[in-house]
Scaffold this motif. Structure first.
Motif, PDB file in Angstrom:
ATOM      1  N   CYS A 300       0.842  -1.197   0.000  1.00 39.93           N
ATOM      2  CA  CYS A 300       0.000   0.000   0.000  1.00 39.93           C
ATOM      3  C   CYS A 300       0.880   1.251   0.000  1.00 39.93           C
ATOM      4  O   CYS A 300       1.991   1.231   0.545  1.00 39.93           O
ATOM      5  CB  CYS A 300      -0.926   0.028   1.225  1.00 39.93           C
ATOM      6  N   THR A 302       0.449   5.931  -0.437  1.00 37.27           N
ATOM      7  CA  THR A 302      -0.380   7.102  -0.702  1.00 37.27           C
ATOM      8  C   THR A 302      -0.167   7.542  -2.140  1.00 37.27           C
ATOM      9  O   THR A 302       0.978   7.774  -2.552  1.00 37.27           O
ATOM     10  CB  THR A 302      -0.011   8.248   0.251  1.00 37.27           C
ATOM     11  N   PRO A 306      -3.936  11.654  -6.539  1.00 36.87           N
ATOM     12  CA  PRO A 306      -5.160  10.887  -6.260  1.00 36.87           C
ATOM     13  C   PRO A 306      -6.101  10.780  -7.454  1.00 36.87           C
ATOM     14  O   PRO A 306      -6.982   9.911  -7.461  1.00 36.87           O
ATOM     15  CB  PRO A 306      -5.809  11.672  -5.107  1.00 36.87           C
ATOM     16  N   GLN A 309      -5.206   6.354 -11.342  1.00 39.55           N
ATOM     17  CA  GLN A 309      -5.240   4.986 -10.824  1.00 39.55           C
ATOM     18  C   GLN A 309      -3.825   4.431 -10.896  1.00 39.55           C
ATOM     19  O   GLN A 309      -3.243   4.332 -11.978  1.00 39.55           O
ATOM     20  CB  GLN A 309      -6.210   4.118 -11.636  1.00 39.55           C
ATOM     21  N   MET A 333      -8.649   0.179  -2.649  1.00 35.98           N
ATOM     22  CA  MET A 333      -8.359   1.332  -1.811  1.00 35.98           C
ATOM     23  C   MET A 333      -8.580   0.962  -0.348  1.00 35.98           C
ATOM     24  O   MET A 333      -9.564   0.312   0.007  1.00 35.98           O
ATOM     25  CB  MET A 333      -9.239   2.520  -2.187  1.00 35.98           C
ATOM     26  N   ASP A 334      -7.638   1.349   0.503  1.00 33.02           N
ATOM     27  CA  ASP A 334      -7.754   1.179   1.941  1.00 33.02           C
ATOM     28  C   ASP A 334      -7.728   2.577   2.549  1.00 33.02           C
ATOM     29  O   ASP A 334      -6.672   3.119   2.870  1.00 33.02           O
ATOM     30  CB  ASP A 334      -6.602   0.321   2.455  1.00 33.02           C
ATOM     31  N   GLY A 335      -8.911   3.166   2.675  1.00 36.38           N
ATOM     32  CA  GLY A 335      -8.984   4.574   3.059  1.00 36.38           C
ATOM     33  C   GLY A 335      -8.439   5.423   1.928  1.00 36.38           C
ATOM     34  O   GLY A 335      -8.913   5.356   0.795  1.00 36.38           O
ATOM     35  N   GLU A 336      -7.414   6.223   2.207  1.00 30.43           N
ATOM     36  CA  GLU A 336      -6.802   7.045   1.169  1.00 30.43           C
ATOM     37  C   GLU A 336      -5.603   6.349   0.523  1.00 30.43           C
ATOM     38  O   GLU A 336      -4.991   6.894  -0.395  1.00 30.43           O
ATOM     39  CB  GLU A 336      -6.353   8.383   1.765  1.00 30.43           C
ATOM     40  N   ALA A 337      -5.270   5.158   0.991  1.00 25.36           N
ATOM     41  CA  ALA A 337      -4.111   4.434   0.456  1.00 25.36           C
ATOM     42  C   ALA A 337      -4.510   3.593  -0.747  1.00 25.36           C
ATOM     43  O   ALA A 337      -5.581   2.973  -0.772  1.00 25.36           O
ATOM     44  CB  ALA A 337      -3.488   3.556   1.532  1.00 25.36           C
ATOM     45  N   SER A 338      -3.644   3.583  -1.748  1.00 26.09           N
ATOM     46  CA  SER A 338      -3.810   2.712  -2.905  1.00 26.09           C
ATOM     47  C   SER A 338      -3.066   1.416  -2.624  1.00 26.09           C
ATOM     48  O   SER A 338      -1.871   1.427  -2.302  1.00 26.09           O
ATOM     49  CB  SER A 338      -3.239   3.386  -4.158  1.00 26.09           C
TER      50      SER A 338
END
Length: 386
Positions: A300, A302, A306, A309, A333-338
């Motif tokens: 993961c 940031t 944003p 992709q 996506m895990d919250g704002e993390a890619s």
């Protein structure tokens, strides 16, 4: 002839008759207790991790078996082994294309099923299945109208779900080929412009078990839904390829199979968070899961932008070299993390040395295929999976 000899002959005659009945019924999946017992004995015997336990510690129930019961078990086991030999010949050339399936197949893992249904001249036979904590793989044969030359035989539906809850298991990937009556692929190595035909095909479908809660159950109770169709040689040569959907011929009634598959619960997990930074971008190694047929690596970071992709280009190696079977990735996506979930179809369960993961590039995709932001770098993780 005394009474003991007469009784002995009666017993042997009864055993012979029973053996013949078992042999005749063997191709039918789960025809009875004997067939299920054969599958269980075979799995317990050939599983490499449990072989020593099986050979050195006879279960109490087995020590209590009478001589006649022992003879019956020998007959059942022989029937099961005969099925395995046939399946080896039938599936091996396809399974060899997948390093992970090859590894588990050589250990004797997997489950022969052999149930079939027929509708409107088409027959689907569910042949083989394997499931561990990472993935589930099914192999089935589609048989079209006997003797009809088809250029395509496949299914437009391949839905797999848990019977107990109705939860659908995500489809991951599939491969297939037309086959002849011996199960050999038709047309492999033929010139590109050659149209090959057959009246049957083998399909191997892989599903993602990682998001499914199995509740530590030793079996998965499953429902498979398929909708087979074929394209005949006559249709293929009569209509332009743009009208492919109009060429399809197949049953209107879908095929539904209810069956159970043993779940191999062996799994090794590394979940100690590691981070590394390059180009002012920090990447986190979130988790590594090693199952007998597949390795999954999750990272993961940031996103630098944003609006794009993002995907990362990984290079996974061990002391034995590059890990085979890579190429699959599931972004999320895990919250704002890619995050990226990478799959490696490799049998790495017995590897206990060091691993090295290097991310060599981050690529951010915009609205068009040529709209890319590429960030080269070297993000390196070294770890050992417990």
């Amino acid at each position: 002839m005394d009474e003991n000899q007469a009784n002995g002959k009666k017993i042997m005659a009864a055993l012979t008759e029973f053996e013949n009945k078992l042999i005749l019924s063997a191709p039918q999946a789960r025809a009875g207790f004997e067939n299920e017992l054969a599958q269980q004995l075979k799995r317990e015997f050939v599983q490499r991790r449990r072989a020593k336990q099986v050979l050195t510690a006879r279960p109490r129930w087995q020590r209590r078996l009478s001589r006649r019961a022992t003879l019956i078990l020998a007959v059942v086991l022989a029937v099961g082994i005969g099925t395995v030999i046939a399946m080896n010949v039938f599936l091996k050339q396809f399974i060899d294309l997948d390093a992970g399936l090859k590894a588990i197949y050589e250990q004797g893992l997997g489950h022969e099923i052999g149930i079939n249904q027929s509708h409107e001249g088409f027959t689907v036979t569910l042949e083989w299945a394997y499931a561990d904590g990472n993935r589930l793989t099914l192999a089935y044969i589609i048989q079209g109208q006997a003797g009809t030359p088809y250029t395509n035989l496949e299914s437009s539906v391949y839905r797999l779900s848990l019977r107990d809850t109705g939860e659908e298991i995500p489809f991951y990937q599939g491969m297939g080929a037309l086959i002849d009556q011996n199960g050999d692929a038709v047309g492999w190595g033929a010139p590109p412009d050659t149209i090959v035909t057959s009246d049957r095909a083998l399909e191997i479908s892989t599903y993602d078990l990682s998001p499914i809660n199995t509740d530590d159950s030793p079996f998965l109770n499953l429902r498979l839904e398929v909708a087979p169709y074929g394209v005949t040689l006559q249709q293929r040569t009569r209509l332009p390829i743009e009208q492919f959907d109009d060429m399809r011929e197949g049953p209107e009634t879908p095929f539904t199979f209810d069956f159970s598959v043993p779940l191999v619960d062996d799994q090794r997990v590394f979940n100690t968070a590691l981070t590394t930074t390059d180009q002012d971008i920090t990447i986190r190694l979130h988790e590594v899961k090693v199952a007998p047929s597949q390795t999954r690596v999750v990272i993961c970071f940031t996103p630098p932008d944003p609006a794009r992709q993002w995907t990362a280009i990984p290079y996974l190696t061990t002391d034995e070299g590059e890990v085979p079977g890579g190429g699959g990735v599931q972004p999320f996506m895990d919250g704002e993390a890619s995050c990226q979930d990478y799959t490696y179809f490799a049998g790495m369960m017995d590897y206990t040395g060091e691993w090295r993961l290097e991310i060599t590039e981050l690529i951010g995709f915009g609205s068009g295929g040529d709209d890319q932001q590429r960030i080269p770098g070297s993000w390196v993780f070294e770890f050992t999976v417990p």
